[in-house]
Design an enzyme around this catalytic site. Structure first.
Site, PDB file in Angstrom:
ATOM      1  N   ASN A 153       0.876  -1.170   0.000  1.00  0.00           N
ATOM      2  CA  ASN A 153       0.000   0.000   0.000  1.00  0.00           C
ATOM      3  C   ASN A 153       0.913   1.220   0.000  1.00  0.00           C
ATOM      4  OD1 ASN A 153      -1.923   1.973   0.343  1.00  0.00           O
ATOM      5  ND2 ASN A 153      -2.759   1.163   2.252  1.00  0.00           N
ATOM      6  N   ARG A 188      -3.091  -2.147  -3.290  1.00  0.00           N
ATOM      7  CA  ARG A 188      -4.346  -1.464  -2.994  1.00  0.00           C
ATOM      8  C   ARG A 188      -4.424  -0.238  -3.893  1.00  0.00           C
ATOM      9  NH1 ARG A 188      -5.624   2.885   1.637  1.00  0.00           N
ATOM     10  NH2 ARG A 188      -7.866   3.097   1.271  1.00  0.00           N
ATOM     11  N   ARG A 192      -9.379  16.014   5.549  1.00  0.00           N
ATOM     12  CA  ARG A 192     -10.383  16.264   4.510  1.00  0.00           C
ATOM     13  C   ARG A 192     -11.684  16.755   5.130  1.00  0.00           C
ATOM     14  NH1 ARG A 192      -9.894  10.501   1.828  1.00  0.00           N
ATOM     15  NH2 ARG A 192      -8.399  10.121   3.500  1.00  0.00           N
ATOM     16  N   GLU A 252      -7.334  -4.959   5.455  1.00  0.00           N
ATOM     17  CA  GLU A 252      -7.397  -4.818   4.008  1.00  0.00           C
ATOM     18  C   GLU A 252      -6.312  -5.627   3.314  1.00  0.00           C
ATOM     19  OE1 GLU A 252      -8.803  -0.184   3.832  1.00  0.00           O
ATOM     20  OE2 GLU A 252      -7.245  -0.835   5.227  1.00  0.00           O
TER      21      GLU A 252
END
Length: 413
Positions: free
Chosen positions: A24, A105, A253, A392
């Site tokens: 990743n 990913r 964000r 993940e």
């Protein structure tokens, strides 16, 4: 394009090997995990190469038991050097036939990528079109692919997409309120964090939870944050949409924002597109509200700091509002799962989000929640509430193994 909408699988063959590598790639780090090719894949290593581009980088890994395999200081100039370092370390520290493939990913796969697939030049070109939709992730995800190709051009690479899990969302859930011709140009809601949601679904199924019969909401709360409503074990709605900006506030964000604010910043405050992009992606959320940190743990450690308190309260308020909205799509709620770095590890945040949701049947057991138990709901609540870590990397490894198992055993020219 085949009639099922999936990109054609290239006729690649997996290299001989007894391990698969999952990476990743971020802006200044490469997180990785090494797995066996068994069914299910067994984790051999986990680690990271941190502080890429700085004089004192760190290259570290632990084995399956959590014991340090190595922890080194290294000057790593770029992703190419990082991947050379990692692949060489795998050769030095492991026995066997080496790697079968490397999996990545990829945050945004677009409308056509609904499953894991081998990386080709055509696929890479299409994925670069989505950089503006995920500027904090997509460029670095693709840099990892380039770095592996530069280090081992003969090694098969597999892309796994965060958007793929949401491909089955109902048509209405993919729409925006913009003109139809813009949807035809790709302006639609996609959804993200799909690899995490898929892992949660598979884990619940493995524990004989009736995922197909329950109404489930999964809250993936971390530096990036979103929620997903599941019916029949499938995504039917999610808080992130067209880009990784929407939905919940995050570390840096903003989350959902009145589009009129965007217009005002552009026209009345004369912000350039680049300045606005930086503001929305890298200066907002917990960092912008607190004024000093994007890290929830740091904010919670300052209980007398007004700006820290406000940032946490806003995060929880927005999360509670989005959670309640998702129950309308489901027609109720049977199970709520908290995951991600914040969701799995911040009991105060979980308690605040669940406050006043008794009308939905949500009630936490304060002792179990504070102690970090797996099931944190009280006997008085109708909804099962759980908290556990997502994985993940494990999900990517499972996709890789399935794809490799369907291919001939050795790579040919």
């Amino acid at each position: 394009m085949p009639s099922n909408g999936r990109p054609p699988q290239p006729q690649l063959r997996a290299a001989a090997g007894d391990a698969i590598l999952v990476i990743n790639s971020g802006s200044s780090s490469v997180k990785f995990a090494l797995f066996s090719t068994k069914d299910p894949p067994a984790r051999l290593w986990s680690g990271a190469i941190d502080r890429i581009g700085l004089a004192h980088g760190r290259f570290h890994a632990v084995d399956a038991a959590g014991t340090t395999a190595f922890d080194e200081t290294a000057e790593v100039a770029d992703h190419d050097m990082a991947l050379h370092l990692l692949l060489d370390a795998i050769d030095r520290h492991t026995a066997g036939d080496g790697l079968a493939a490397v999996g990545h990913r990829i945050v945004h796969g677009g409308a056509e990528c609904d499953c894991a697939t081998f990386v080709t030049e055509t696929l890479e070109a299409r994925l670069r079109e989505f950089v503006p939709l995920a500027p904090l992730h997509q460029p670095h995800n693709l840099a990892g692919i380039t770095a592996v190709r530069n280090a081992r051009p003969d090694l098969s690479q597999i892309a796994c997409f965060d958007t793929a899990f949401h491909h089955g969302m109902p048509h209405l859930a993919t729409l925006t309120g913009l003109p139809r011709e813009l949807r035809d140009q790709g302006i639609r809601r996609y959804g993200f964090h799909g690899l995490s949601y898929e892992y949660v679904v598979e884990r619940l199924r493995s524990e004989e939870v009736d995922v197909d019969g329950e109404r489930v909401i999964v809250a993936h709360l971390g530096n990036g944050a979103s929620m997903c409503a599941l019916k029949g074990g499938r995504s039917v709605e999610t808080t992130m949409g067209f880009s990784t900006l929407s939905g919940l506030p995050m570390g840096t964000r903003c989350g959902d924002l009145d589009p009129g604010i965007i217009l005002y910043l552009l026209t009345e405050m004369d912000l350039s597109a680049d300045r606005l992009r930086h503001l929305l992606y890298e200066e907002s959320g917990l960092l912008g509200l607190s004024g000093f940190s994007r890290n929830m743990q740091e904010l919670l450690a300052r209980p007398t700091d007004h700006s820290a308190l406000e940032a946490v309260a806003y995060f929880c308020y927005q999360a509670r509002s989005h959670l309640a909205a998702l129950t309308a799509v489901l027609g109720g709620l049977d199970r709520l799962v908290f995951t991600g770095g914040i969701g799995a590890n911040a009991p105060m945040v979980r308690a605040d989000i669940c406050a006043d949701l008794g009308y939905l049947g949500v009630a936490l057991d304060p002792t179990r929640n504070t102690a970090g138990a797996r099931v944190i709901s009280s006997a008085a609540g109708r909804v099962v509430v759980e908290a556990f870590a997502t994985d993940e990397e494990q999900m990517i490894a499972q996709h890789m193994r399935r794809l490799l198992a369907a291919q001939p055993a050795r790579q040919v020219a």
